[in-house]
Scaffold this motif. Structure first.
Motif, PDB file in Angstrom:
ATOM      1  N   ILE A 191      -4.518 -11.393  -9.906  1.00  0.00           N
ATOM      2  CA  ILE A 191      -5.001 -12.387  -8.942  1.00  0.00           C
ATOM      3  C   ILE A 191      -5.728 -11.696  -7.790  1.00  0.00           C
ATOM      4  N   LEU A 192      -5.117 -10.646  -7.260  1.00  0.00           N
ATOM      5  CA  LEU A 192      -5.726  -9.909  -6.151  1.00  0.00           C
ATOM      6  C   LEU A 192      -7.074  -9.337  -6.560  1.00  0.00           C
ATOM      7  N   GLU A 193      -7.153  -8.824  -7.769  1.00  0.00           N
ATOM      8  CA  GLU A 193      -8.403  -8.246  -8.248  1.00  0.00           C
ATOM      9  C   GLU A 193      -9.479  -9.310  -8.405  1.00  0.00           C
ATOM     10  N   LYS A 194      -9.119 -10.444  -9.000  1.00  0.00           N
ATOM     11  CA  LYS A 194     -10.096 -11.505  -9.239  1.00  0.00           C
ATOM     12  C   LYS A 194     -10.624 -12.106  -7.932  1.00  0.00           C
ATOM     13  N   PHE A 195      -9.780 -12.182  -6.912  1.00  0.00           N
ATOM     14  CA  PHE A 195     -10.205 -12.761  -5.644  1.00  0.00           C
ATOM     15  C   PHE A 195     -10.660 -11.696  -4.636  1.00  0.00           C
ATOM     16  N   GLY A 196     -10.557 -10.437  -5.022  1.00  0.00           N
ATOM     17  CA  GLY A 196     -10.958  -9.362  -4.113  1.00  0.00           C
ATOM     18  C   GLY A 196     -10.092  -9.318  -2.879  1.00  0.00           C
ATOM     19  N   ALA A 197      -8.776  -9.453  -3.064  1.00  0.00           N
ATOM     20  CA  ALA A 197      -7.849  -9.553  -1.941  1.00  0.00           C
ATOM     21  C   ALA A 197      -6.869  -8.382  -1.917  1.00  0.00           C
ATOM     22  N   GLU A 198      -6.145  -8.261  -0.811  1.00  0.00           N
ATOM     23  CA  GLU A 198      -5.082  -7.265  -0.651  1.00  0.00           C
ATOM     24  C   GLU A 198      -3.793  -7.979  -0.271  1.00  0.00           C
ATOM     25  N   PHE A 199      -2.671  -7.239  -0.365  1.00  0.00           N
ATOM     26  CA  PHE A 199      -1.409  -7.885  -0.011  1.00  0.00           C
ATOM     27  C   PHE A 199      -0.479  -6.930   0.724  1.00  0.00           C
ATOM     28  N   ASP A 200       0.431  -7.538   1.459  1.00  0.00           N
ATOM     29  CA  ASP A 200       1.523  -6.828   2.098  1.00  0.00           C
ATOM     30  C   ASP A 200       2.743  -7.727   1.978  1.00  0.00           C
ATOM     31  N   TYR A 201       3.897  -7.259   2.430  1.00  0.00           N
ATOM     32  CA  TYR A 201       5.101  -8.050   2.225  1.00  0.00           C
ATOM     33  C   TYR A 201       6.188  -7.631   3.204  1.00  0.00           C
ATOM     34  N   ALA A 202       7.090  -8.522   3.413  1.00  0.00           N
ATOM     35  CA  ALA A 202       8.287  -8.271   4.217  1.00  0.00           C
ATOM     36  C   ALA A 202       9.386  -9.132   3.643  1.00  0.00           C
ATOM     37  N   GLY A 203      10.490  -8.484   3.249  1.00  0.00           N
ATOM     38  CA  GLY A 203      11.544  -9.237   2.589  1.00  0.00           C
ATOM     39  C   GLY A 203      11.017  -9.829   1.291  1.00  0.00           C
ATOM     40  N   LYS A 204      11.145 -11.154   1.137  1.00  0.00           N
ATOM     41  CA  LYS A 204      10.639 -11.825  -0.063  1.00  0.00           C
ATOM     42  C   LYS A 204       9.432 -12.704   0.252  1.00  0.00           C
ATOM     43  N   ARG A 205       8.721 -12.341   1.318  1.00  0.00           N
ATOM     44  CA  ARG A 205       7.514 -13.061   1.717  1.00  0.00           C
ATOM     45  C   ARG A 205       6.305 -12.160   1.480  1.00  0.00           C
ATOM     46  N   ILE A 206       5.317 -12.650   0.726  1.00  0.00           N
ATOM     47  CA  ILE A 206       4.115 -11.894   0.398  1.00  0.00           C
ATOM     48  C   ILE A 206       2.953 -12.440   1.212  1.00  0.00           C
ATOM     49  N   TYR A 207       2.200 -11.543   1.856  1.00  0.00           N
ATOM     50  CA  TYR A 207       1.048 -11.928   2.670  1.00  0.00           C
ATOM     51  C   TYR A 207      -0.227 -11.462   1.982  1.00  0.00           C
ATOM     52  N   ILE A 208      -1.186 -12.372   1.825  1.00  0.00           N
ATOM     53  CA  ILE A 208      -2.427 -12.084   1.099  1.00  0.00           C
ATOM     54  C   ILE A 208      -3.630 -12.404   1.975  1.00  0.00           C
ATOM     55  N   ALA A 209      -4.608 -11.498   1.991  1.00  0.00           N
ATOM     56  CA  ALA A 209      -5.836 -11.691   2.766  1.00  0.00           C
ATOM     57  C   ALA A 209      -6.946 -10.876   2.127  1.00  0.00           C
ATOM     58  N   LYS A 210      -8.175 -11.162   2.549  1.00  0.00           N
ATOM     59  CA  LYS A 210      -9.311 -10.372   2.063  1.00  0.00           C
ATOM     60  C   LYS A 210      -9.076  -8.906   2.396  1.00  0.00           C
ATOM     61  N   LYS A 211      -8.714  -8.619   3.624  1.00  0.00           N
ATOM     62  CA  LYS A 211      -8.348  -7.280   4.060  1.00  0.00           C
ATOM     63  C   LYS A 211      -7.158  -7.381   5.005  1.00  0.00           C
ATOM     64  N   ILE A 212      -6.115  -6.622   4.725  1.00  0.00           N
ATOM     65  CA  ILE A 212      -5.009  -6.583   5.679  1.00  0.00           C
ATOM     66  C   ILE A 212      -5.381  -5.601   6.784  1.00  0.00           C
ATOM     67  N   GLY A 213      -4.782  -5.764   7.937  1.00  0.00           N
ATOM     68  CA  GLY A 213      -5.134  -4.911   9.067  1.00  0.00           C
ATOM     69  C   GLY A 213      -6.236  -5.537   9.895  1.00  0.00           C
ATOM     70  N   SER A 214      -6.667  -4.818  10.924  1.00  0.00           N
ATOM     71  CA  SER A 214      -7.705  -5.322  11.827  1.00  0.00           C
ATOM     72  C   SER A 214      -8.688  -4.217  12.147  1.00  0.00           C
ATOM     73  N   LYS A 215      -9.842  -4.595  12.712  1.00  0.00           N
ATOM     74  CA  LYS A 215     -10.866  -3.627  13.098  1.00  0.00           C
ATOM     75  C   LYS A 215     -10.836  -3.428  14.607  1.00  0.00           C
ATOM     76  N   LYS A 216     -10.709  -2.179  15.011  1.00  0.00           N
ATOM     77  CA  LYS A 216     -10.626  -1.849  16.429  1.00  0.00           C
ATOM     78  C   LYS A 216     -11.945  -1.211  16.870  1.00  0.00           C
ATOM     79  N   ASP A 217     -12.596  -1.807  17.848  1.00  0.00           N
ATOM     80  CA  ASP A 217     -13.890  -1.296  18.309  1.00  0.00           C
ATOM     81  C   ASP A 217     -13.746  -0.067  19.196  1.00  0.00           C
TER      82      ASP A 217
END
Length: 407
Positions: free
Chosen positions: A149-175
């Motif tokens: 699924i992540l590959e097909k949608f071009g997404a990444e994931f992270d998790y805590a406990g039994k909760r999975i977080y999915i986004a295009k890119k995890i993390g943020s951009k710092k200027d």
């Protein structure tokens, strides 16, 4: 010191005083724990439980022991184990015995892949495709389906406990601030490895009963116009049933990249002005000698149960597109054309008349200088056997002829 404990499959838990843990948290979602320790009177009960498939508890997360190595030394008997975060063990050991086909949204596919696992999810839909087309999606373990699924949608994931977080890119951009050569980055390295360089690749998806493929494709890099066709190992993957996904995987396998890796401790980053840096974050990096002005990403974070040892952050790597490499080549080619005569392949005389460089007349005089060059007659005399041709130089244990051949 962070508390480390071990629990067996029946639920009995014991602390592990005197043990040390190193946790590695990577951008691909992997999270592993390496634990070492010696048996003592204080941890003898917990030591007995440090075995394969038992559970290590570290910073409120569970890790399943997968490798176990025990040895003796002057300190007594000790053990070293590697454990994998529970989410991987849970999902790889849960299987979906059905399939779906059609145009599906990411939430529908996640519901299907995680059904019955006990894991929930949260999706940031920003920049993600609304839906993708799939065929025969299923009949696999939940971890493989999640990866798909992540590959097909071009997404990444992270998790805590039994909760999975999915986004295009995890993390943020710092200027700001930024990592800069000679300002807060010392001795950076740039390495380009072409040992596996290729410009052409083929791909084969799911195979039919008759031996043909549901989908197959080929891709030629723009760099082939410069370096020619160089074949890469083909992609053969039963997961792919549509051409676009297969092509994306092929291009990824063939990708041209410029690998830059920088490593800093949390203390070093804090001294540079960086605070609250997390996995997946992007920080600006400027390295003038390499003509690099890019955003490097935090790929892994390694932390330790020893509070006196600060976490280590590893940054990298930057992908340089084929079009950029072609632009670099064109720039170099234009420079070469200025000094090489295309008709003869020799250096243009005009190219040598540059301030600070030798003139062509100087080079001619140097070549004709009989005081520093061996003449033809001298060479004949030297090569004659009577005059000591094949004269040896060097030590007796490392002798060779003047013409470069072995003694």
């Amino acid at each position: 010191m962070a508390i480390l404990a071990v629990k067996d499959i029946s639920g009995i838990a014991e602390p592990l005083p005197g043990f040390f843990a190193t946790r590695s948290n990577g951008i691909e979602g992997e999270k592993t724990l390496n634990v070492t320790g010696y048996k003592t009177d204080l941890n003898q009960h917990g030591y007995k439980l440090v075995k394969n498939e038992n559970i290590l508890i570290y910073k409120d997360e569970e890790y399943i022991i997968k490798t176990h190595k025990e040895k003796t030394s002057k300190n007594g008997v000790g053990v070293e184990v590697t454990a994998l975060h529970r989410i991987f063990d849970d999902l790889i050991n849960y299987r979906i015995y059905e399939e779906k086909s059609g145009t599906l949204r990411i939430n529908a596919m996640l519901d299907f892949a995680l059904k019955g696992t006990g894991y929930t999810y949260e999706v940031d839909y920003t920049d993600l495709p609304t839906s993708v087309e799939v065929q025969n999606f299923g009949w696999d373990n939940s971890l493989a389906l999640l990866r798909s699924i992540l590959e097909k949608f071009g997404a990444e994931f992270d998790y805590a406990g039994k909760r999975i977080y999915i986004a295009k890119k995890i993390g943020s951009k710092k200027d700001e601030p930024f990592l800069r050569y000679k300002y807060n980055v010392s001795e950076p390295e740039k390495e380009i490895d072409t040992s596996s360089f290729a410009t052409y690749i083929r791909g084969y998806g799911k195979q039919k009963d008759d031996g043909t493929y549901v989908v197959q494709a080929e891709y030629t890099s723009p760099l082939a116009t410069i370096y020619g066709i160089k074949h890469a190992d083909p992609v053969k993957d039963e997961r792919f049933t549509d051409k676009s996904s297969l092509l994306a995987e092929m291009k990824n396998k063939l990708g041209d990249s410029l690998d830059i890796s920088l490593t800093f401790t949390a203390i070093e980053l804090a001294n540079m002005g960086f605070k609250d840096v997390r996995k997946g974050d992007y920080l600006w990096c400027v390295i003038e000698p390499f003509d690099i002005n890019v955003q490097l990403r935090v790929l892994t974070i390694e932390d330790y149960s020893n509070d006196k040892k600060p976490p280590v952050f590893t940054f990298g790597s930057v992908t340089k597109k084929a079009s950029d490499l072609i632009a670099d080549f064109d720039t170099t080619k234009k420079t070469v054309d200025k000094v090489i005569d295309a008709s003869t392949g020799t250096i243009k005389a005009s190219a040598l008349n540059t301030a600070g460089l030798a003139l062509k007349s100087d080079l001619d005089a140097h070549v004709k200088n009989t005081d520093i060059h061996v003449t033809a007659s001298e060479k004949l005399t030297w090569d004659s056997k009577e005059s000591g041709g094949n004269r040896r130089i060097g030590s007796p244990s490392d002798e060779y002829n003047l013409d470069g051949s072995d003694v």
